[in-house]
Design a protein around this motif. Structure first.
Motif, PDB file in Angstrom:
ATOM      1  N   ILE A  45       0.552   2.803 -13.854  1.00  0.00           N
ATOM      2  CA  ILE A  45      -0.665   2.299 -13.201  1.00  0.00           C
ATOM      3  C   ILE A  45      -0.288   1.416 -12.012  1.00  0.00           C
ATOM      4  CG2 ILE A  45      -2.639   0.755 -13.485  1.00  0.00           C
ATOM      5  CD1 ILE A  45      -2.824   1.810 -16.394  1.00  0.00           C
ATOM      6  N   LEU A  46       0.724   0.557 -12.196  1.00  0.00           N
ATOM      7  CA  LEU A  46       1.196  -0.291 -11.107  1.00  0.00           C
ATOM      8  C   LEU A  46       1.714   0.560  -9.957  1.00  0.00           C
ATOM      9  CD1 LEU A  46       1.965  -2.999  -9.840  1.00  0.00           C
ATOM     10  CD2 LEU A  46       4.099  -2.930 -11.150  1.00  0.00           C
ATOM     11  N   GLY A  47       2.512   1.581 -10.282  1.00  0.00           N
ATOM     12  CA  GLY A  47       3.051   2.459  -9.250  1.00  0.00           C
ATOM     13  C   GLY A  47       1.952   3.183  -8.491  1.00  0.00           C
ATOM     14  N   VAL A  64      -2.072   1.405  -2.094  1.00  0.00           N
ATOM     15  CA  VAL A  64      -2.050   0.329  -1.094  1.00  0.00           C
ATOM     16  C   VAL A  64      -1.197   0.739   0.105  1.00  0.00           C
ATOM     17  CG1 VAL A  64      -1.297  -2.050  -0.628  1.00  0.00           C
ATOM     18  CG2 VAL A  64      -2.457  -1.494  -2.780  1.00  0.00           C
ATOM     19  N   SER A  65      -0.072   1.402  -0.179  1.00  0.00           N
ATOM     20  CA  SER A  65       0.848   1.828   0.870  1.00  0.00           C
ATOM     21  C   SER A  65       0.197   2.793   1.854  1.00  0.00           C
ATOM     22  CB  SER A  65       2.086   2.475   0.242  1.00  0.00           C
ATOM     23  OG  SER A  65       3.009   2.862   1.231  1.00  0.00           O
ATOM     24  N   PRO A  72       1.416  -0.243   4.290  1.00  0.00           N
ATOM     25  CA  PRO A  72       2.759  -0.104   3.701  1.00  0.00           C
ATOM     26  C   PRO A  72       3.492  -1.431   3.529  1.00  0.00           C
ATOM     27  CG  PRO A  72       2.427   1.497   5.450  1.00  0.00           C
ATOM     28  CD  PRO A  72       1.260   0.563   5.507  1.00  0.00           C
ATOM     29  N   LYS A  73       3.341  -2.329   4.482  1.00  0.00           N
ATOM     30  CA  LYS A  73       4.045  -3.614   4.412  1.00  0.00           C
ATOM     31  C   LYS A  73       3.567  -4.441   3.230  1.00  0.00           C
ATOM     32  CE  LYS A  73       5.865  -7.126   7.522  1.00  0.00           C
ATOM     33  NZ  LYS A  73       5.901  -7.594   8.934  1.00  0.00           N
ATOM     34  N   LYS A  74       2.266  -4.451   3.007  1.00  0.00           N
ATOM     35  CA  LYS A  74       1.706  -5.187   1.876  1.00  0.00           C
ATOM     36  C   LYS A  74       2.194  -4.593   0.558  1.00  0.00           C
ATOM     37  CE  LYS A  74      -2.641  -6.660  -0.253  1.00  0.00           C
ATOM     38  NZ  LYS A  74      -4.132  -6.624  -0.164  1.00  0.00           N
ATOM     39  N   TYR A  99       8.440   3.154  -1.423  1.00  0.00           N
ATOM     40  CA  TYR A  99       9.815   2.725  -1.747  1.00  0.00           C
ATOM     41  C   TYR A  99      10.524   2.195  -0.510  1.00  0.00           C
ATOM     42  CZ  TYR A  99      14.646   3.018  -3.446  1.00  0.00           C
ATOM     43  OH  TYR A  99      15.958   2.742  -3.808  1.00  0.00           O
ATOM     44  N   GLN A 100      10.363   2.857   0.619  1.00  0.00           N
ATOM     45  CA  GLN A 100      11.018   2.395   1.848  1.00  0.00           C
ATOM     46  C   GLN A 100      10.445   1.058   2.288  1.00  0.00           C
ATOM     47  OE1 GLN A 100      13.792   3.807   3.357  1.00  0.00           O
ATOM     48  NE2 GLN A 100      13.710   1.770   4.289  1.00  0.00           N
TER      49      GLN A 100
END
Length: 283
Positions: free
Chosen positions: A15-17, A23-24, A28-30, A197-198
């Motif tokens: 769920i977190l992933g 959000v990304s 992406p930065k957040k 991931y990046q």
């Protein structure tokens, strides 16, 4: 019951992933910052009550920037040994090692990592931990360093970076080698997509100027010219035994000792004897 907890943990991570990947898509930065915060926040290791072994020590606090570093001191007649614990742990994990070193009359210092034990903060990363180690080493000038798990990896990084002139020998217990493998496992655990991931990895570059692909124990050791001992259990299920094999293959001049059926903790008199023998014998 165990199956239920495992399923619950699996669901939470997925769920977190999913949330981070969502959000990304917009920011992406957040997403990277959130992923880093979760990655660098230990869930265990803080102390509310001080264990008996630490009550017998002389406690002290060092101030470093906005941080408070908790230290413990067991006075002895011989050289000073600094003990450096690993992830989700604290100085009390050294109880057996402390008792063994006390019998041998060593002067013993231990510290709690950032966000662990009685030290301040919530975040634990190798760079900040190495800065803690630098502060403690500058004050106590230990002759020997002993680090377990992530504490061992951080110890090697700290010695390679700061080149403490007073340190004569160092010992790593079950220390990981390739940091990028740890972050890759985190990616798999949360099922992070490539973009998320990046963004997560970019936090290490922006905050610490570190490319995780090159943050490896085998490379730190190449910059260390004092004798090194690595002890690793063949059946370690937390940090693969192959990590130490790889370190040894890249640095054949180090001393390497194996154990069996002691697990990742390496809490055993057999290990303490190997460590002290290394400290006391000329190489």
């Amino acid at each position: 019951m165990i199956l239920f907890h495992n399923l619950q943990y699996w669901l939470k991570t997925k769920i977190l992933g999913f949330y981070l990947n969502l959000v990304s898509f917009f920011n992406p930065k957040k997403a990277g910052k959130i992923a880093y915060k979760v990655f660098s926040t230990p869930r265990d290791g803080k102390l509310k009550n001080i264990p008996e072994v630490l009550l017998k020590a002389k406690t002290g606090t060092l101030k470093y920037k906005e941080h408070q570093i908790q230290t413990y001191h067991w006075q002895g007649e011989k050289e000073t040994v600094l003990l450096i614990h690993g992830w989700e742990s604290n100085s009390s994990r050294w109880q057996g090692m402390i008792q063994y070193l006390k019998k041998k009359k060593y002067n013993i210092i231990s510290l709690d990592a950032p966000g662990q034990g009685m030290s301040s903060g919530k975040e634990l990363n190798a760079v900040l931990y190495a800065e803690f180690i630098n502060e403690v080493c500058t004050k106590y000038k230990p002759s020997y360093l002993i680090g377990h798990s992530l504490g061992g990896m951080t110890m090697f990084y700290a010695q390679s970076k700061y080149q403490f002139p007073f340190v004569k020998k160092i010992i790593g217990f079950g220390s990981p080698n390739i940091f990028h493998r740890i972050t890759s496992n985190y990616k798999k655990l949360l099922s992070l997509n490539t973009k998320t991931y990046q963004s997560f990895l970019n936090v290490f570059i922006e905050r610490f100027q570190i490319d995780t692909s090159f943050f490896n124990t085998q490379d730190f050791i190449k910059k260390i010219e004092i004798p090194i001992l690595i002890i690793h259990d063949k059946h370690d299920t937390i940090v693969p035994y192959s990590d130490s094999i790889k370190i040894f293959e890249n640095n054949p001049n180090i001393n390497f000792e194996s154990t069996e059926n002691l697990g990742h903790s390496l809490v055993h008199n057999q290990v303490y004897k190997k460590a002290v023998s290394f400290l006391e014998n000329d190489l």
